[in-house]
Design a protein around this motif. Structure first.
Motif, PDB file in Angstrom:
ATOM      1  N   ARG A 237       0.999  -1.266   0.136  1.00  0.00           N
ATOM      2  CA  ARG A 237       0.149  -0.129  -0.139  1.00  0.00           C
ATOM      3  C   ARG A 237       0.883   1.237   0.002  1.00  0.00           C
ATOM      4  NH1 ARG A 237      -4.291  -2.033   4.490  1.00  0.00           N
ATOM      5  NH2 ARG A 237      -5.257  -3.588   3.099  1.00  0.00           N
ATOM      6  N   HIS A 238       0.498   2.326  -0.816  1.00  0.00           N
ATOM      7  CA  HIS A 238       1.266   3.515  -0.809  1.00  0.00           C
ATOM      8  C   HIS A 238       0.168   4.686  -1.164  1.00  0.00           C
ATOM      9  CE1 HIS A 238       4.903   5.870  -1.355  1.00  0.00           C
ATOM     10  NE2 HIS A 238       4.085   6.268  -2.263  1.00  0.00           N
ATOM     11  N   GLY A 239       0.074   5.510  -0.377  1.00  0.00           N
ATOM     12  CA  GLY A 239      -0.904   6.806  -0.770  1.00  0.00           C
ATOM     13  C   GLY A 239      -2.120   6.494   0.319  1.00  0.00           C
ATOM     14  N   LEU A 240      -3.118   7.103  -0.323  1.00  0.00           N
ATOM     15  CA  LEU A 240      -4.411   7.312   0.543  1.00  0.00           C
ATOM     16  C   LEU A 240      -5.190   6.041   0.831  1.00  0.00           C
ATOM     17  CD1 LEU A 240      -6.596   9.276   1.666  1.00  0.00           C
ATOM     18  CD2 LEU A 240      -7.535   9.483  -0.342  1.00  0.00           C
ATOM     19  N   PHE A 241      -5.326   5.828   2.032  1.00  0.00           N
ATOM     20  CA  PHE A 241      -6.246   4.715   2.453  1.00  0.00           C
ATOM     21  C   PHE A 241      -7.588   4.941   2.955  1.00  0.00           C
ATOM     22  CE2 PHE A 241      -7.814   1.490   5.494  1.00  0.00           C
ATOM     23  CZ  PHE A 241      -7.771   0.570   4.800  1.00  0.00           C
ATOM     24  N   ARG A 242      -8.688   4.333   2.776  1.00  0.00           N
ATOM     25  CA  ARG A 242      -9.824   4.562   3.237  1.00  0.00           C
ATOM     26  C   ARG A 242     -10.637   3.288   3.517  1.00  0.00           C
ATOM     27  NH1 ARG A 242     -11.987  10.018   0.531  1.00  0.00           N
ATOM     28  NH2 ARG A 242     -10.829  11.474   1.891  1.00  0.00           N
ATOM     29  N   ALA A 243     -11.357   3.236   4.487  1.00  0.00           N
ATOM     30  CA  ALA A 243     -12.092   2.118   4.831  1.00  0.00           C
ATOM     31  C   ALA A 243     -13.374   2.482   5.334  1.00  0.00           C
ATOM     32  CB  ALA A 243     -11.550   1.570   6.193  1.00  0.00           C
ATOM     33  N   TYR A 244     -14.446   1.690   4.807  1.00  0.00           N
ATOM     34  CA  TYR A 244     -15.872   2.052   4.830  1.00  0.00           C
ATOM     35  C   TYR A 244     -16.724   1.207   5.610  1.00  0.00           C
ATOM     36  CZ  TYR A 244     -14.322   5.234   1.034  1.00  0.00           C
ATOM     37  OH  TYR A 244     -13.739   6.330   0.361  1.00  0.00           O
ATOM     38  N   TYR A 245     -17.796   1.756   6.299  1.00  0.00           N
ATOM     39  CA  TYR A 245     -18.836   0.759   6.964  1.00  0.00           C
ATOM     40  C   TYR A 245     -19.628   0.244   5.952  1.00  0.00           C
ATOM     41  CZ  TYR A 245     -17.733   2.866  11.522  1.00  0.00           C
ATOM     42  OH  TYR A 245     -16.985   3.202  12.653  1.00  0.00           O
TER      43      TYR A 245
ATOM     44  N   SER B 155     -22.564   0.448   5.323  1.00  0.00           N
ATOM     45  CA  SER B 155     -23.617   1.565   4.952  1.00  0.00           C
ATOM     46  C   SER B 155     -23.094   2.768   3.817  1.00  0.00           C
ATOM     47  CB  SER B 155     -24.301   2.009   6.327  1.00  0.00           C
ATOM     48  OG  SER B 155     -23.149   2.514   7.041  1.00  0.00           O
ATOM     49  N   GLY B 156     -21.633   2.668   3.896  1.00  0.00           N
ATOM     50  CA  GLY B 156     -20.982   3.562   3.059  1.00  0.00           C
ATOM     51  C   GLY B 156     -20.444   4.751   3.692  1.00  0.00           C
ATOM     52  N   GLU B 157     -20.527   4.888   4.834  1.00  0.00           N
ATOM     53  CA  GLU B 157     -20.027   6.075   5.781  1.00  0.00           C
ATOM     54  C   GLU B 157     -18.535   5.806   5.800  1.00  0.00           C
ATOM     55  OE1 GLU B 157     -22.671   4.679   6.899  1.00  0.00           O
ATOM     56  OE2 GLU B 157     -24.065   6.374   6.977  1.00  0.00           O
ATOM     57  N   LEU B 158     -17.590   6.815   5.918  1.00  0.00           N
ATOM     58  CA  LEU B 158     -16.154   6.646   6.180  1.00  0.00           C
ATOM     59  C   LEU B 158     -15.946   6.120   7.462  1.00  0.00           C
ATOM     60  CD1 LEU B 158     -13.301   7.106   4.718  1.00  0.00           C
ATOM     61  CD2 LEU B 158     -13.752   9.472   5.736  1.00  0.00           C
ATOM     62  N   GLN B 159     -15.176   5.124   7.622  1.00  0.00           N
ATOM     63  CA  GLN B 159     -14.824   4.505   8.908  1.00  0.00           C
ATOM     64  C   GLN B 159     -13.490   4.839   9.339  1.00  0.00           C
ATOM     65  OE1 GLN B 159     -14.685   0.004   8.934  1.00  0.00           O
ATOM     66  NE2 GLN B 159     -14.805  -0.053  11.030  1.00  0.00           N
ATOM     67  N   SER B 160     -12.565   4.890   8.365  1.00  0.00           N
ATOM     68  CA  SER B 160     -11.011   5.334   8.593  1.00  0.00           C
ATOM     69  C   SER B 160     -10.459   5.988   7.487  1.00  0.00           C
ATOM     70  CB  SER B 160     -10.191   4.414   9.438  1.00  0.00           C
ATOM     71  OG  SER B 160     -10.138   3.292   8.622  1.00  0.00           O
ATOM     72  N   ASP B 161      -9.519   6.879   7.544  1.00  0.00           N
ATOM     73  CA  ASP B 161      -8.603   7.220   6.590  1.00  0.00           C
ATOM     74  C   ASP B 161      -7.117   7.666   7.160  1.00  0.00           C
ATOM     75  OD1 ASP B 161      -8.917   9.813   7.576  1.00  0.00           O
ATOM     76  OD2 ASP B 161      -9.682  10.747   5.616  1.00  0.00           O
ATOM     77  N   GLY B 162      -6.281   7.455   6.176  1.00  0.00           N
ATOM     78  CA  GLY B 162      -4.860   7.546   6.470  1.00  0.00           C
ATOM     79  C   GLY B 162      -3.975   7.541   5.201  1.00  0.00           C
ATOM     80  N   ASN B 163      -2.686   7.503   5.487  1.00  0.00           N
ATOM     81  CA  ASN B 163      -1.757   7.383   4.136  1.00  0.00           C
ATOM     82  C   ASN B 163      -0.829   6.106   4.831  1.00  0.00           C
ATOM     83  OD1 ASN B 163      -1.950   9.458   2.186  1.00  0.00           O
ATOM     84  ND2 ASN B 163      -2.267  10.624   3.853  1.00  0.00           N
ATOM     85  N   TYR B 164      -0.454   5.610   3.359  1.00  0.00           N
ATOM     86  CA  TYR B 164       0.777   4.365   3.557  1.00  0.00           C
ATOM     87  C   TYR B 164       2.031   5.174   2.967  1.00  0.00           C
ATOM     88  CZ  TYR B 164      -2.063   0.395   5.632  1.00  0.00           C
ATOM     89  OH  TYR B 164      -2.782  -0.248   6.417  1.00  0.00           O
ATOM     90  N   VAL B 165       2.939   4.767   3.257  1.00  0.00           N
ATOM     91  CA  VAL B 165       4.060   4.893   2.452  1.00  0.00           C
ATOM     92  C   VAL B 165       4.964   3.649   2.457  1.00  0.00           C
ATOM     93  CG1 VAL B 165       6.551   5.993   2.675  1.00  0.00           C
ATOM     94  CG2 VAL B 165       4.433   7.439   3.176  1.00  0.00           C
ATOM     95  N   ASP B 166       5.106   3.092   1.172  1.00  0.00           N
ATOM     96  CA  ASP B 166       5.733   1.625   1.111  1.00  0.00           C
ATOM     97  C   ASP B 166       5.399   0.791   1.962  1.00  0.00           C
ATOM     98  OD1 ASP B 166       7.490   2.790  -0.820  1.00  0.00           O
ATOM     99  OD2 ASP B 166       8.814   3.784   0.667  1.00  0.00           O
ATOM    100  N   GLY B 167       4.161   0.543   2.219  1.00  0.00           N
ATOM    101  CA  GLY B 167       3.499  -0.542   2.996  1.00  0.00           C
ATOM    102  C   GLY B 167       3.360  -0.478   4.500  1.00  0.00           C
ATOM    103  N   HIS B 168       3.489   0.958   4.810  1.00  0.00           N
ATOM    104  CA  HIS B 168       3.477   1.330   6.502  1.00  0.00           C
ATOM    105  C   HIS B 168       2.696   2.461   6.639  1.00  0.00           C
ATOM    106  CE1 HIS B 168       6.646  -1.750   7.479  1.00  0.00           C
ATOM    107  NE2 HIS B 168       7.500  -1.299   6.430  1.00  0.00           N
TER     108      HIS B 168
END
Length: 95
Positions: A33-41, A43-56
């Motif tokens: 993973r590299h760049g923006l990450f988003r997880a959703y419930y 129901s479609g609402e955003l559950q979490s977001d953050g960034n990855y750099v070279d898998g971390h």
């Protein structure tokens, strides 16, 4: 760096669960993973977001309650939580 690809992983019911960018490792054995990450419930609402750099995980990450209220916020440094994390209840009050 290798070419980035967008991954969209659904729940069994078809709704979007995860969306993130990734690239194939040099030896072709795994995706990183590299760049923006988003997880959703479901129901479609955003559950979490953050960034990855070279898998971390790296930088600011946020988790949300199902009602959209911020649940947690903190920092990662190369996959390790760093600094103080803040937490909130569903009504927006701090823990």
């Amino acid at each position: 760096m290798a070419e980035l690809n967008i991954a969209e992983i659904p729940y069994e019911t078809g709704e979007l669960k995860f969306r993130y960018s990734r690239y194939l490792s040099r030896d072709g054995s795994r995706w990183l993973r590299h760049g923006l990450f988003r997880a959703y419930y479901p129901s479609g609402e955003l559950q979490s977001d953050g960034n990855y750099v070279d898998g971390h995980e790296h930088g600011t990450w946020r988790d949300f309650h199902k009602n959209g209220q911020l649940a947690a916020e903190g920092q990662y440094e190369h996959g390790v939580e760093s600094g103080e994390w803040k937490y909130w209840r569903e009504d927006g009050s701090s823990e």
